[in-house]
Design an enzyme around this catalytic site. Sequence first.
Site, PDB file in Angstrom:
ATOM      1  N   HIS A 239       0.838  -1.208   0.000  1.00 10.27           N
ATOM      2  CA  HIS A 239       0.000   0.000   0.000  1.00 10.27           C
ATOM      3  C   HIS A 239       0.869   1.253   0.000  1.00 10.27           C
ATOM      4  O   HIS A 239       2.065   1.189   0.308  1.00 10.27           O
ATOM      5  CB  HIS A 239      -0.908   0.017   1.241  1.00 10.27           C
ATOM      6  N   ASP A 241       0.951   4.995   1.918  1.00 10.22           N
ATOM      7  CA  ASP A 241       0.298   5.716   3.004  1.00 10.22           C
ATOM      8  C   ASP A 241      -0.297   6.989   2.401  1.00 10.22           C
ATOM      9  O   ASP A 241       0.321   7.628   1.548  1.00 10.22           O
ATOM     10  CB  ASP A 241       1.299   6.059   4.119  1.00 10.22           C
ATOM     11  N   HIS A 295       4.766  -0.127   0.021  1.00  7.21           N
ATOM     12  CA  HIS A 295       5.443  -0.935   1.037  1.00  7.21           C
ATOM     13  C   HIS A 295       4.460  -1.935   1.623  1.00  7.21           C
ATOM     14  O   HIS A 295       3.254  -1.806   1.441  1.00  7.21           O
ATOM     15  CB  HIS A 295       6.063  -0.046   2.119  1.00  7.21           C
ATOM     16  N   ARG A 305       5.136 -10.106  15.924  1.00  9.19           N
ATOM     17  CA  ARG A 305       5.762  -8.833  15.593  1.00  9.19           C
ATOM     18  C   ARG A 305       4.761  -7.728  15.890  1.00  9.19           C
ATOM     19  O   ARG A 305       3.574  -7.850  15.554  1.00  9.19           O
ATOM     20  CB  ARG A 305       6.142  -8.830  14.109  1.00  9.19           C
TER      21      ARG A 305
HETATM   22  C1  OGA Z   1       1.465   0.887   8.077  1.00  5.71           C
HETATM   23  C2  OGA Z   1       2.646   0.104   7.670  1.00  5.71           C
HETATM   24  C3  OGA Z   1       4.296  -1.543   8.241  1.00  5.71           C
HETATM   25  C4  OGA Z   1       4.701  -2.414   9.372  1.00  5.71           C
HETATM   26  O1  OGA Z   1       0.990   0.643   9.227  1.00  5.71           O
HETATM   27  O2  OGA Z   1       1.008   1.734   7.281  1.00  5.71           O
HETATM   28  O3  OGA Z   1       3.099   0.272   6.574  1.00  5.71           O
HETATM   29  O4  OGA Z   1       5.832  -2.868   9.347  1.00  5.71           O
HETATM   30  N1  OGA Z   1       3.159  -0.772   8.562  1.00  5.71           N
HETATM   31  O5  OGA Z   1       3.898  -2.659  10.278  1.00  5.71           O
HETATM   32 NI    NI Z   2       2.124   1.963   5.559  1.00  2.00          NI
END
Ligand code: OGA
Ligand code: NI
Length: 360
Positions: A239, A241, A295, A305
């Site tokens: 996605h 942001d 990402h 995690r």
């Molecule tokens: C998000 C994101 C990545 C992660 O919350 O927008 O990209 O590693 N998180 O949790």
């Molecule tokens: Ni993100």
Amino acid sequence: MTTERERDHKSEVFSKALRDVIVTDNAVPDAYLWPKQELGPMLGHEEFGEDGIPLIDLGGFEELDNNQRRQIYDRIRGACATYGFFQVVNHGVDLRILDRIQAASKKFFDVPLETKEKLECKLEGDRLLGYGFYKSSKLKTQRRNWSEGLFVDKPHIARVSSTVWPEDTDSQTEFSESVEEYVGALRELGLRLTRLILNSLGVYPETYDKYMPKEPALMRLNHYPPCPDPSKTVGLVPHHDANFFTILHQGDVGGLQVKKDEGWVAVRPYPNAFAVNAGNMLQVISNDICKSVLHKAVVNQDSDRYSIAYFVQAPDWDHIAPLPELVDAAHPVKYRPFTWPEYLESQLANPSNALKNFEL
Ligand code: OGA
Ligand code: NI
């Protein structure tokens, strides 16, 4: 009254977090299985390699001379242009605050699912709040993220604590205090990073007031449970942001990956660092100098995690548009001005390329 149609729509848009995973053990349920061609090239959660994403030390920044500062600005600009990401250490956020919110997040996700689901994920005004997740509507499938998340902002912290621990005021207080303390510290860091990013763009306003992020910021606590077969699923769907920029704390278990050319680059986890990434609004405001890069999060077989995303909001302008300081004959304006509601509409219609409507 919720009508049948509204309920159907809701279950379309919001996933039930990890209900199926919790009730079936040791196999990846169908809803979480992604076809190979949709996952594309996969990189394991510990394949870090030489990521090239700079780790920037902000310690002693105030004592640096102009040349030394310029070097930091240049690294930030280069990172935002190439990866859309950089990391910071010695950022001024007390490490005890980080430990405390990590513990609070873990305690929240340890609560039984029925309780967490009382915080139903829904749009309130122009933001999503509560427990659950957006489905990956981009692909118009039922496929789910191997994760659960809690969206919260400062005005709604108390509601979360009192819903989750109605009888236990100690737990309420601990959760509320940890999150409030975190939000306070991250607000400061967000302001500092805004100035650093503006400087890296060569924008030196007399006063920074008009560029400062809109409050309150939005936050998401993420939990990625261990997965029996990480190669067949995704923790958080690829996605962009939407916001100005995001400050992410990913603890000591890796999983964050950034699109680079045809593959992925892993963002190495440093427990005392934050990863900072440009969102769509920074891409627009910087007239495409900073890239809002795709990402995702991958999961692993052994470890839970926890990550915490703090979404810094764009400044509260009537219209979002590239900064006039960054536009000239050699750098023509890339986007027409638009309002935040226009953006949200565009994002709903075209989640993978919400800026398309505004490109010139
Ligand atoms: C998000 C994101 C990545 C992660 O919350 O927008 O990209 O590693 N998180 O949790
Ligand atoms: Ni993100």
